[in-house]
Design a protein around this motif. Structure first.
Motif: not given
Length: 838
Positions: A211-219, A738-741, A819-826, A173-178
């Motif tokens: 931040x409020x998302x994940x901690x471990x971004x790869x670009x 805080x959990x990242x599930x 991360x611990x929340x959700x973000x609206x997708x396109x 799974x992936x964690x993203x805010x777009x």
């Protein structure tokens, strides 16, 4: 393999290539001497009995040799197959046993097929022998949970960012805010702070930014990818140091991805555009063979996407759910350069550079009610050297690497009129690392079995360099940004070994042992309290800090074991056990400062225990050729996994060591070890069916979470005042942890048809995700969803490909993990792609 003659590349080349030419000339004399000194190489082959032409094609592909023969010479013959270690000459003799044919090698190293004992004649006219390696097919032979994403998979639906590339991988799974083009990878419930080793061409990407998302971004831009390899759980070979979740390796373009077999140069131009703010994505990649010893690859890519429209079907009331999604625009450039220097047939030296620069804004919501909180300029640079030595010896097959990677984000945080002022912030993580491994293969006398040892070492060293400064007057503090992503250093060194026993009856036994050593150092300022200032004085209070320093080290042994048995030719069962260790990261141990606005302080936790994982897995591989008709193929892999992590590290509320009274006088957060093990278990399934004219791919994951009571010690720094924690802290209920599930259920089904001699491909995909309505009332209607995609591909000739893709066909309003929340997708997005090979 397909081999054909091709002209040399054009005379104009990049100036950067001149150095490689000079080095190649200097090395020629001793390279030739080394090549003449090696003996014919032995390799392990597994080629099933069947038609002779098919067996010869497979053998030539795996052995890396050129063979010519007229097709009618092999017609009507069958081969007994091949199992075990063979030289090329012995392999041909075994494959041709009983056929009355033999393989002859000329002075140039090319093999031809002729009747046994027939006189040598003039060389036959070239006839192409073509073998099609399929990376996805190989994962169904591995007695463990591995997955492969191919370039074909990536091209079907034009990815908006790298996260889209992994959408169909089971257990991933992936964690993203777009808003941020980076991707954070979750494997079987584990992510961030090195739990999963995410690499680019074998180089670790350990960037940290809190931040409020994940901690471990790869670009990384998907346009530069040739594929992705995923291995789940701990491993006793390269890439597994200090890892408990698994390894993801993003492989970038190589010479073979751009140049046809036998040719000396080639390339690809690709351009994509569409609606819903998918403005442009384009890339140019080229490769050339300057001499017989030197190959060069170069690529450049540009992507520009804007603020997309959210889906309307199933959306809720309110501006958050409708219309334009603000601050999801991204403008990025990326590129790579590689040079491979072949030092004869037994050595290879390689240099690689991969870079990306991206600009994007971020905001606290997806609506335009507020201005952007920050403007980001991310740059990542990776430099890699590889040296491989593989003479014709069962004792020596040496692979090594040395790399440096840096990811930095220069962030401008404007004055938003809240009294805090403006800030200039820089987050930076540097990593230097390397690997050295060797494989030794042994034949066990007359016993129909083989034994392979893999052993070596790897290391990496991270150091972070945050920086924050005020750019305008205000009550804000730079420590709000530099403290939660602290400065520090961490080193990990590892010794590993693995023995792989394989018997002709189908039995495989694999045992491994790893020793990991880590060292962590850093310092900071710990918040201990504040005093109110006199009325009218700004700021209204004075904060007090105490200096702290951390220096610790430790070492751990981690074994792995696997047993597999080929019950029948199509069915293999396997079971594995593995232990893994993950030392605490820089941020987890050294975090300090306060949340923006001094809402609450962050405390360090120098005494964090490393996480220890125990992984069990049982599964099966099934390969069924000619299941429903001649020429079709069904491949399946199923696995049940059970992962328990002791001393799991999570963020939770803690008590100030200087607090007084019941509950203390301040609420703070720190990373803590949970008392109960955290457990993730579930079922994964992936399958491929291909019959030529039609194909299908399925992936399914069902994950169960057991987080225990969530209890922990609420005094990570002790307490010298006798205060007791308030309700909800620590061992009582674990409130506030805080959990990242990952999603509980995730599935993907892709299918398509190939028409007009495979020139036209039509297909579709359905994606399903079920989070059991997690996320509270705000998200309950959008975190469980089904999304449909369509694509078409047309190749009017071998050089040109036209693609059309529709992502989110029904314009579904849905949210993705962040991360611990959700973000609206396109919402629904239509893209068209033109790809030209030359």
């Amino acid at each position: 393999m397909a081999f054909r003659c091709a002209s040399r590349p054009p005379g104009a080349v990049l100036a950067l290539m001149v150095l490689g030419l000079a080095l190649a000339g200097l090395a020629a004399p001793w390279r030739a001497a080394w090549a003449d000194s090696v003996a014919p190489a032995e390799r392990h082959y597994e080629i099933a009995p069947g038609p002779l032409a098919q067996a010869l094609n497979r053998f030539a592909l795996e052995a890396g040799v050129v063979m010519y023969y007229p097709p009618e010479l092999a017609q009507g013959h069958r081969s007994p197959g091949l199992e075990g270690r063979y030289t090329v000459a012995r392999g041909f003799r075994a494959l041709l046993s009983g056929t009355g044919l033999e393989a002859r090698r000329d002075e140039s190293g090319v093999y031809t097929l002729a009747p046994a004992g027939a006189p040598t004649t003039a060389r036959l006219a070239p006839v192409t022998v073509k073998g099609e390696p399929e990376p996805r097919r190989g994962m169904y032979r591995e007695p463990r949970s591995v997955s492969v994403v191919t370039r074909e998979d990536i091209d079907r639906i034009a990815p908006r960012n790298t996260s889209d590339v992994l959408a169909a991988v089971p257990g991933v799974h992936t964690s993203q805010s777009r808003q941020d083009p980076g991707v954070s990878v979750n494997i079987r419930g584990l992510q961030d702070f090195g739990r999963v080793n995410v690499m680019i061409d074998g180089t670790r990407q350990n960037y940290q930014q809190s931040g409020h998302g994940s901690n471990g971004q790869v670009y990384l831009d998907p346009a530069l990818l040739s594929g992705v390899d995923v291995a789940k759980g701990p491993t006793s070979t390269e890439g597994g140091a200090a890892v408990i979740g698994g390894v993801v390796d993003f492989r970038t373009l190589e010479f073979e991805d751009l140049v046809d077999s036998g040719a000396d140069h080639g390339g690809r131009i690709s351009m994509t555009s569409g609606d819903n703010a998918y403005h442009f994505a384009g890339s140019l990649a080229a490769a050339t063979r300057l001499t017989d010893d030197l190959d060069l690859v170069a690529a450049i890519s540009r992507k520009n996407v804007g603020a997309f429209e959210k889906g309307e079907r199933g959306s809720k009331d309110g501006g958050y759910w409708h219309g334009l999604s603000q601050y999801t625009g991204q403008d990025q450039w990326s590129g790579l350069f590689k040079s491979t220097w072949h030092l004869g047939d037994a050595q290879r030296l390689k240099f690689s550079y991969i870079g990306l620069e991206a600009e994007f804004d971020q905001g606290s919501t997806t609506s335009a009610r507020e201005g952007a909180t920050d403007h980001n300029r991310v740059r990542t640079d990776t430099v890699l050297f590889n040296y491989d030595l593989f003479p014709a010896s069962g004792w020596l097959d040496l692979r090594s690497s040395l790399y440096y990677t840096r990811t930095a984000n220069d962030q401008d945080r404007p004055d938003k009129g809240d009294g805090y002022g403006a800030f200039s912030v820089r987050y930076e993580t540097n990593t230097v690392g390397g690997t050295l491994s060797n494989r030794t293969s042994l034949e066990l006398g007359d016993w129909p079995a083989a034994l392979m040892f893999t052993y070596g070492t790897e290391f990496y060293h991270d150091w972070t360099r945050p920086r924050a400064s005020k750019e305008s007057a205000g009550d804000g503090e730079p420590s709000w940004f530099s403290g939660p992503t602290p400065e520090g250093e961490r080193s990990v060194a590892s010794l590993f070994s693995q023995a792989h026993f394989k018997h002709a009856n189908g039995l495989e036994l694999i045992g491994g042992l790893r020793y990991d050593y880590f060292r962590l150092e850093g310092e900071g300022e710990m918040y201990v309290g504040r005093e109110e200032n006199a009325p009218g004085v700004r700021p209204p209070y004075t904060s007090y800090y105490s200096d702290f320093a951390v220096a610790r080290h430790d070492g751990f042994l981690s074994p792995t074991a696997t047993a597999a048995w080929q019950l029948t030719n199509p069915l293999q069962i396997f079971a594995s056990y593995g232990r893994g260790v993950r030392p605490p990261a820089i941020t987890e141990s050294l975090m300090w400062g306060s949340h923006v606005g001094n809402s609450f302080p962050f405390f360090p936790n120098p005494g964090l225990e490393p996480e220890r994982s125990t992984n069990w897995e049982a599964g099966a591989n099934l390969r069924l050729p000619n299941l429903f008709r001649d020429g079709d193929r069904l491949s399946m892999k199923a696995a049940w996994f059970d992962t328990r992590v002791e001393h799991y590290v999570a963020q939770g509320p803690v008590v100030n060591p200087a607090s007084v009274g019941e509950g203390g006088d301040i609420k703070a957060f720190a990373f803590v070890n949970l008392d109960d093990p955290v457990r993730f278990r579930g079922l994964e399934l992936q399958a491929d069916y291909d019959v030529g004219v039609t194909f299908a791919q399925l992936s399914w994951t069902h994950t169960l979470h057991d987080l225990g009571s969530g209890g922990y010690d609420p005094y990570p720094l002790g307490n010298f005042t006798g205060s007791i924690p308030p309700d909800g802290y620590g061992a009582a209920t674990g409130g506030g942890v805080l959990y990242m599930l990952p999603p509980r259920k995730k599935g993907t089904l892709s299918t398509g048809v190939r028409l007009f001699d495979r020139r036209l491909t039509l297909g579709g995909r359905v994606r399903y995700e079920d989070n059991d309505g997690r996320g509270g009332t705000m998200y309950e209607d959008v975190v469980d969803w089904t999304v449909y995609d369509l694509w078409a591909s047309y190749e009017p000739n071998d050089a040109l490909t036209l693609r059309l893709a529709v992502d989110n066909l029904r314009d579904r309003n849905y949210a993705e993990l962040n991360g611990t929340s959700y973000w609206i997708a396109p919402g629904r997005t239509v893209t068209g792609t033109l790809s030209l090979r030359f």
